[in-house]
Enzyme design. Structure first.
Site, PDB file in Angstrom:
ATOM      1  N   HIS A   1       0.815  -1.222   0.000  1.00  0.00           N
ATOM      2  CA  HIS A   1       0.000   0.000   0.000  1.00  0.00           C
ATOM      3  C   HIS A   1       0.849   1.272   0.000  1.00  0.00           C
ATOM      4  O   HIS A   1       0.336   2.352  -0.280  1.00  0.00           O
ATOM      5  CB  HIS A   1      -1.024  -0.015   1.145  1.00  0.00           C
ATOM      6  CG  HIS A   1      -0.509   0.389   2.490  1.00  0.00           C
ATOM      7  ND1 HIS A   1      -0.163  -0.529   3.465  1.00  0.00           N
ATOM      8  CD2 HIS A   1      -0.301   1.601   3.030  1.00  0.00           C
ATOM      9  CE1 HIS A   1       0.240   0.129   4.537  1.00  0.00           C
ATOM     10  NE2 HIS A   1       0.163   1.419   4.315  1.00  0.00           N
TER      11      HIS A   1
ATOM     12  N   SER B   1       4.060   2.679   8.182  1.00  0.00           N
ATOM     13  CA  SER B   1       3.753   1.612   7.223  1.00  0.00           C
ATOM     14  C   SER B   1       4.964   1.263   6.375  1.00  0.00           C
ATOM     15  O   SER B   1       5.741   2.144   6.002  1.00  0.00           O
ATOM     16  CB  SER B   1       2.621   2.051   6.299  1.00  0.00           C
ATOM     17  OG  SER B   1       1.399   1.914   6.949  1.00  0.00           O
ATOM     18  N   GLY B   2       5.097  -0.030   6.058  1.00  0.00           N
ATOM     19  CA  GLY B   2       6.192  -0.490   5.221  1.00  0.00           C
ATOM     20  C   GLY B   2       7.450  -0.793   6.003  1.00  0.00           C
ATOM     21  O   GLY B   2       8.337  -1.490   5.515  1.00  0.00           O
TER      22      GLY B   2
ATOM     23  N   ASP C   1       0.033  -7.544   1.707  1.00  0.00           N
ATOM     24  CA  ASP C   1       0.500  -6.150   1.722  1.00  0.00           C
ATOM     25  C   ASP C   1       2.024  -6.110   1.765  1.00  0.00           C
ATOM     26  O   ASP C   1       2.624  -5.769   2.788  1.00  0.00           O
ATOM     27  CB  ASP C   1      -0.120  -5.416   2.915  1.00  0.00           C
ATOM     28  CG  ASP C   1       0.075  -3.904   2.832  1.00  0.00           C
ATOM     29  OD1 ASP C   1       0.503  -3.423   1.765  1.00  0.00           O
ATOM     30  OD2 ASP C   1      -0.194  -3.232   3.841  1.00  0.00           O
TER      31      ASP C   1
HETATM   32  C1  4AZ Z   1      -1.227   3.661   8.712  1.00  0.00           C
HETATM   33  O1  4AZ Z   1      -2.250   4.246   8.431  1.00  0.00           O
HETATM   34  C2  4AZ Z   1      -1.219   2.790   9.915  1.00  0.00           C
HETATM   35  N1  4AZ Z   1      -1.446   0.995  14.516  1.00  0.00           N
HETATM   36  C3  4AZ Z   1      -0.080   2.072  10.225  1.00  0.00           C
HETATM   37  C4  4AZ Z   1      -0.069   1.255  11.339  1.00  0.00           C
HETATM   38  C5  4AZ Z   1      -1.187   1.169  12.129  1.00  0.00           C
HETATM   39  C6  4AZ Z   1      -2.325   1.893  11.834  1.00  0.00           C
HETATM   40  C7  4AZ Z   1      -2.342   2.704  10.720  1.00  0.00           C
HETATM   41  C8  4AZ Z   1      -1.150   0.299  13.340  1.00  0.00           C
HETATM   42  O2  4AZ Z   1      -0.211   3.788   8.025  1.00  0.00           O
END
Ligand code: 4AZ
Length: 240
Positions: free
Chosen positions: A66, A203-204, A112
Site C-alpha cells: 500500500h 507503514s512499510g 501487503d
Molecule cells: C497507517 O495508516 C497505519 N497501529 C499504520 C499502522 C497502524 C495503523 C495505521 C497500526 O499507516
C-alpha cells in the site's frame, strides 16, 4: 461529590492518551546507526517521508504494497543510512521498478508486501529474512522501526527514527480484535492495554525478531488503542 469524581475521571481518561503516547507510539529514538543499518525511508521527490522499508539486498527494499501501489517508481525516493531526516547523510536512490504481491488490493485483505528495485544499490548491511515460522509464536517480542506519528492524532512528526519493542499476539486474540484478520497473511503485535504501536507513516517498516525480518507494518484501527493491536504482513508467507 460522586459527580465531581466522575467528571474528574472522564477528564483524566480524555487527557491520558496524548501524554501516554510520546514516540513511534511509546518507543524511543534510535541513536546508533549500526543498530538498524538496513532501515530506509520512502519519500516523495520533495522529501516528504510517507513510509518505511528495509534493505533485503543491496539494491532491493521490502516494504508494504500500500506504500507504493499507484505510484510511479521514479517518483519514490529511497533514503538509506540516515537516522535524522533533516540531515543529508547516507544515500538516496529512486526506484527503478517494483513488484507487488499478486492479488493485492487493500491492506485488510492481506498480501501487503512489495519489493522495490533501486537504481542505485546501497552499501549498507541487509536485513536477513526470518528463518522459520516459529518467529510468529505468541509472546515473541519484535522491534518495529519508523519515522511515523508519535500519537494517533499527532501531525507533528519527528525527523528522528524511532523504535519500539512489541510482543506478538495469539491469532485467536487478533481475530477477536479484527474480523478481517487472516492468520496466513498477517500477524498482530501489541499489548492488551495498548500504549505501544506503529502509527501513520510507519507503514512499510520492518518488524524485526532476533535480528531478522518477520513483519511489515500494514494496518490497524488507530494507534496504540487498548485491545487494538497493530497488524503486520506475515513476511514468511510471501518471501523465502
Ligand atoms: C497507517 O495508516 C497505519 N497501529 C499504520 C499502522 C497502524 C495503523 C495505521 C497500526 O499507516
Amino acid at each position: 461529590m460522586r459527580l465531581l469524581a466522575a467528571v474528574l475521571a472522564l477528564i483524566v481518561i480524555a487527557v491520558t492518551p496524548a501524554h501516554a503516547a510520546p514516540r513511534i507510539v511509546g518507543g524511543v529514538v534510535v541513536d546508533d546507526a549500526d543498530e538498524a543499518p538496513w532501515m530506509v525511508a520512502l519519500t516523495t521527490s520533495s522529501g516528504y517521508q510517507f513510509c518505511g522499508g528495509a534493505l533485503v539486498g543491496p539494491g532491493l527494499v521490502a516494504t508494504a504494497a500500500h506504500c507504493v501501489y499507484g505510484r510511479k517508481p521514479s517518483s519514490i525516493t529511497v533514503v538509506g543510512g540516515r537516522l535524522d531526516l533533516l540531515t543529508d547523510g547516507g544515500s538516496t536512490s529512486v526506484v527503478k521498478h517494483y513488484q507487488i504481491a499478486e492479488g493485492y488490493s487493500t491492506p485488510s485483505r492481506g498480501k501487503d508486501i512489495a519489493l522495490l528495485t533501486l537504481v542505485q544499490p546501497m552499501p549498507y548491511q541487509v536485513l536477513p529474512l526470518a528463518a522459520t515460522s516459529a518467529v510468529y509464536a505468541a509472546r515473541n517480542v519484535g522491534v518495529v522501526y519508523g519515522w511515523g506519528r508519535q500519537a494517533e492524532g499527532d501531525t507533528n512528526k519527528s525527523p528522528l527514527l524511532h523504535k519500539a519493542s512489541i510482543p506478538i499476539m495469539a491469532d485467536a486474540q487478533c481475530s477477536g480484535a479484527y474480523a478481517r484478520y487472516d492468520a496466513t497473511a498477517m500477524f498482530c503485535a501489541g499489548y492488551p492495554e495498548g500504549g505501544v504501536d506503529a502509527c501513520i507513516d510507519d507503514s512499510g517498516g520492518p518488524f524485526v525478531v532476533d535480528g531478522r525480518l518477520a513483519g511489515i507494518v500494514s494496518w490497524g484501527i488507530g494507534c496504540a488503542r487498548p485491545n487494538t493491536p497493530g497488524v503486520y504482513t506475515r513476511v514468511r508467507t510471501y518471501l523465502s
